[in-house]
Design an enzyme around this catalytic site. Structure first.
Site, PDB file in Angstrom:
ATOM      1  CD  GLU A  29      41.637 107.113  56.225  1.00 27.79           C
ATOM      2  OE1 GLU A  29      40.565 107.670  55.781  1.00 27.79           O
ATOM      3  OE2 GLU A  29      42.700 107.089  55.467  1.00 27.79           O
ATOM      4  CD  GLU A  60      44.202 108.079  52.718  1.00 25.54           C
ATOM      5  OE1 GLU A  60      44.725 108.862  52.829  1.00 25.54           O
ATOM      6  OE2 GLU A  60      42.839 108.188  52.907  1.00 25.54           O
ATOM      7  CG  PHE A  83      35.053 108.536  49.684  1.00 23.69           C
ATOM      8  CD1 PHE A  83      33.968 108.978  49.321  1.00 23.69           C
ATOM      9  CD2 PHE A  83      35.058 108.630  50.932  1.00 23.69           C
ATOM     10  CE1 PHE A  83      32.707 109.395  49.800  1.00 23.69           C
ATOM     11  CE2 PHE A  83      34.218 108.956  51.724  1.00 23.69           C
ATOM     12  CZ  PHE A  83      32.946 109.623  51.049  1.00 23.69           C
ATOM     13  CG  ASP A  85      36.754 109.831  44.672  1.00 20.99           C
ATOM     14  OD1 ASP A  85      36.313 110.652  43.678  1.00 20.99           O
ATOM     15  OD2 ASP A  85      36.054 109.063  45.328  1.00 20.99           O
ATOM     16  CG  PHE A  86      40.093 109.139  49.813  1.00 23.80           C
ATOM     17  CD1 PHE A  86      39.719 110.134  48.923  1.00 23.80           C
ATOM     18  CD2 PHE A  86      39.579 108.598  50.945  1.00 23.80           C
ATOM     19  CE1 PHE A  86      38.756 110.968  49.741  1.00 23.80           C
ATOM     20  CE2 PHE A  86      38.629 109.758  51.534  1.00 23.80           C
ATOM     21  CZ  PHE A  86      38.084 110.573  50.746  1.00 23.80           C
ATOM     22  CG  HIS A 129      34.449 112.791  48.651  1.00 23.58           C
ATOM     23  ND1 HIS A 129      34.839 114.145  48.486  1.00 23.58           N
ATOM     24  CD2 HIS A 129      35.032 112.172  49.728  1.00 23.58           C
ATOM     25  CE1 HIS A 129      35.832 114.044  49.469  1.00 23.58           C
ATOM     26  NE2 HIS A 129      35.741 113.125  50.561  1.00 23.58           N
TER      27      HIS A 129
END
Lengths: 324, 329
Positions: A29, A60, A83, A85-86, A129
């Site tokens: 992205e 994702e 990130f 976290d994703f 994040h």
């Protein structure tokens, strides 16, 4: 040697490998025209074009799925998850698909790919994040886990990850992107699974990773002024793990401190503590001490976040308190 | 009988459906004999979909399927004994006994895997379509999934990205009317779970009788022509029906008796046999083919039964490309 920032070293590492191998492709992205939200991929789109450097939708699972299928059929994809976290959004792709495909198919399916992601705290981004999730990845058989602490390692380890025939999760630390350092000119490739000993002392050993490495080095400098000489080991790669170096450097001093951003439970330091305790217990002069983030989601405000992630001061104080 | 092209295709479609049917029946029998462990998601009743696409595609094409993937793997040419051996957890298994029923794969035949997490394979299929596009080959990727998959995010991520990238991929929704134990209509906002979503991705709405191998074959041909011409993906909804429950744990009692009877009356293989007889094939021709395929399954069963269980040595093999599983030095 060239002076590069950590973020410039990311682009350099990718560019080096894309020039070398036309089957290396890169997707994620905002990574192409915009050069990445952390500006870590600036210039790649201009050099390699839209066929090889591809902006994706916010999808994702599709990003990692496409990378996996392409890896299975002849390409060498680099996928960015903006990130770390994703990764929770597409953890199925990492854990159930990419990591297991080779084993489940008795070696038929091959998945040579790299997942790059911005990991770690210190940016006041709040709990979704800022996490350090390298310990999640370490718990999954079938995926290599790398986390560099300086620009030279970024380039050399990223190149090694791209050339590796196995899937690699490459954790860049977002609070290190602005860090400057010497990076060798020309082709630079390191070996995955080799820790690096940054400093040697007789009194204690610190094992650290990513952003905790410069903090450990700083702590060692302060401790030296107090007469305590500390070895600092940069783990660099959790899988494969250089246990030989960690054990050898621990035996020399008899004391081990691990410094990690993971929350308290099941951080990677606990695995290292367990290995050291099982394999060199009688060489230890004191219990292994883990310096971690407490078991809380990361808070956002400056003073709260700074008091949560291990600091230089906390490392110094913890070591002083435990030197007996 | 004449040897024209249409007849050749018909014979291949019938042969492929029979192979799929007899394989699934044998898998069922072996499960009841306790020789197949774990679970089995059989495609009995749905064979025309796998056969129609399998016959229409090229050998070099790629396919991905679900945990209900015995037939889709078989139609690519995966050998029968290693396929049965895998269900039985034997050394001769196509995955050496490591994968089992839900992960059948034969990369050398383009069968890139059976995936047991709903929807994952749609995203992975993007990748081989992308590599074919990137490398300039004419390979098309086909990905099979059930009606239930149309409600998970990966379905939508994959459809969108395939459309944006104009990938040579064909999405095949096998709508057997039930999401595991629940009627798909009860949990879906639209009547046709696949076709009604197509317009959201700029694709044509296509519904095919999934129990008619000829209809499936022609729809597949159209989609493959479109993909090979560089015109991008297709989404095809094939309406079909399971002859059994979702898995071995499910007797399928939630389905109304009349519905089950109506679909059994439309059994794809019985219907196809009648059509072939109408088209000039004799009962003798067809019986000969049926016996031959049944013999193939019987012989493969014996081979698989004689195969030993896997050696324990393979437990720590093939985690990594170096053949091992070491995570430390």
């Amino acid at each position: 040697m060239a002076q590069l920032t950590y973020r410039e070293a990311v682009a350099e590492g990718i560019a080096q490998e894309m020039r070398r191998d036309n089957n290396v492709v890169f997707l994620g992205e905002d990574i192409a025209a915009a050069g990445g939200v952390f500006k870590a991929t600036v210039g790649l789109f201009e050099e390699f074009g839209e066929k090889r450097v591809i902006d994706t939708p916010i999808s994702e699972n599709a990003i990692l799925g496409a990378a996996m299928g392409a890896a299975m059929t002849g390409l060498k994809p680099i996928a960015e998850i903006m990130f770390s976290d994703f990764l929770a959004v597409c953890w199925d792709m990492v854990v159930n698909e990419i990591a297991k495909a080779r084993y489940m198919t008795n070696g038929q399916v091959k998945v040579p790919l790299v997942i790059r992601t911005a990991n770690g705290g210190g940016s006041r981004f709040g709990a979704q994040h800022s996490q350090s999730v390298e310990n999640w990845a370490m718990a999954v058989p079938g995926i290599k886990v790398v986390a560099p602490s300086n620009p030279s390692d970024v380039k050399g380890l990223l190149a090694a990850a791209i050339r590796d025939p196995d899937p690699v999760l490459f954790f860049e630390h977002k609070s290190l992107y602005a860090m400057k350092g010497e990076v060798p000119n020309g082709e630079h490739v390191l070996e995955l699974g080799k820790a690096s000993v940054l400093r040697q002392g007789d009194d204690a050993t610190i094992v650290a990773l990513a952003a905790m490495v410069p903090r450990a080095v700083k702590a060692a400098e302060i401790l030296a002024t107090k007469g305590i000489e500390v070895t600092v080991v940069d783990v660099r790669s959790l899988v494969p793990l250089d246990t030989q170096t960690i054990l050898a450097e621990t035996v020399k001093t008899g004391r081990l401190f691990t410094v990690e951003e993971n929350p308290r439970l099941c951080g990677w330091g606990s695995e290292i503590s367990s290995i050291v305790t099982e394999e060199c217990f009688y060489d230890l002069d004191a219990p292994v001490i883990r310096i971690t983030t407490p078991h809380v989601p990361l808070p956002s405000s400056d003073n709260l976040e700074d008091a949560t992630i291990p600091t230089v001061e906390r490392i110094v104080e913890t070591i002083l308190k435990n030197m007996g | 009988m004449s040897e024209n092209m249409g007849n050749k295709v018909s014979l291949e479609l019938y042969r492929t459906q029979l192979l799929a049917r007899y394989f699934e029946q044998r898998a069922s029998d072996l499960f009841l004999e306790n020789l197949v462990k774990g679970t089995n998601h059989l495609a009995l009743g749905q064979e025309a979909v796998a056969a129609g696409f399998g016959v229409a595609m090229n050998k070099s094409d790629y396919t991905y399927c679900t945990y209900r993937g015995h037939t889709h793997t078989l139609v690519r040419g995966a050998p029968v004994a290693p396929m049965l051996g895998e269900l039985m957890g034997r050394e001769c298994g196509i995955l050496g006994g490591k994968g089992g029923s839900m992960h059948l794969t034969s990369v050398e035949h383009g069968a890139m895997g059976s995936y047991a997490i709903i929807g994952a394979q749609l995203c992975i299929a993007l990748g081989s379509a992308w590599s074919a596009q990137y490398l300039g080959t004419d390979q098309v990727t086909t990905v099979f999934f059930g009606d239930g998959t149309t409600n998970i995010g990966t379905f939508h991520e994959a459809l969108n990205m395939a459309a944006v990238w104009k990938l040579p991929v064909v999405f095949v929704c096998e709508n057997n009317l039930y999401m595991e134990y629940t009627p798909i209509g009860k949990v879906t906002a639209v009547e046709h779970p696949g076709a009604d979503r197509a317009s959201a991705y700029g694709l044509d709405s296509i519904i095919v009788d999934g129990n008619d191998a000829d209809a499936v074959y022609h729809a597949a041909q159209d989609a493959y022509a479109r993909a090979r011409a560089g015109d991008g993906p297709s989404l095809i909804e094939c309406k079909t029906y399971r002859h059994q429950g979702h898995s071995r744990a499910d007797p399928g009692k939630y389905r109304p008796k009349e519905e089950v009877e109506a679909w059994f009356a439309r059994d794809p293989i019985s219907m196809y046999r009648l059509r072939m007889m109408e088209n000039g094939f004799t009962d003798e021709d067809l019986t000969e083919m049926e016996t031959e395929i049944q013999n193939t399954i019987d012989e493969a069963t014996e081979v698989a039964k004689l195969s030993p269980v896997p050696s324990l040595d393979i437990i720590d093999k093939d985690v990594w490309a170096d053949g091992g599983s070491a995570w430390r030095n």
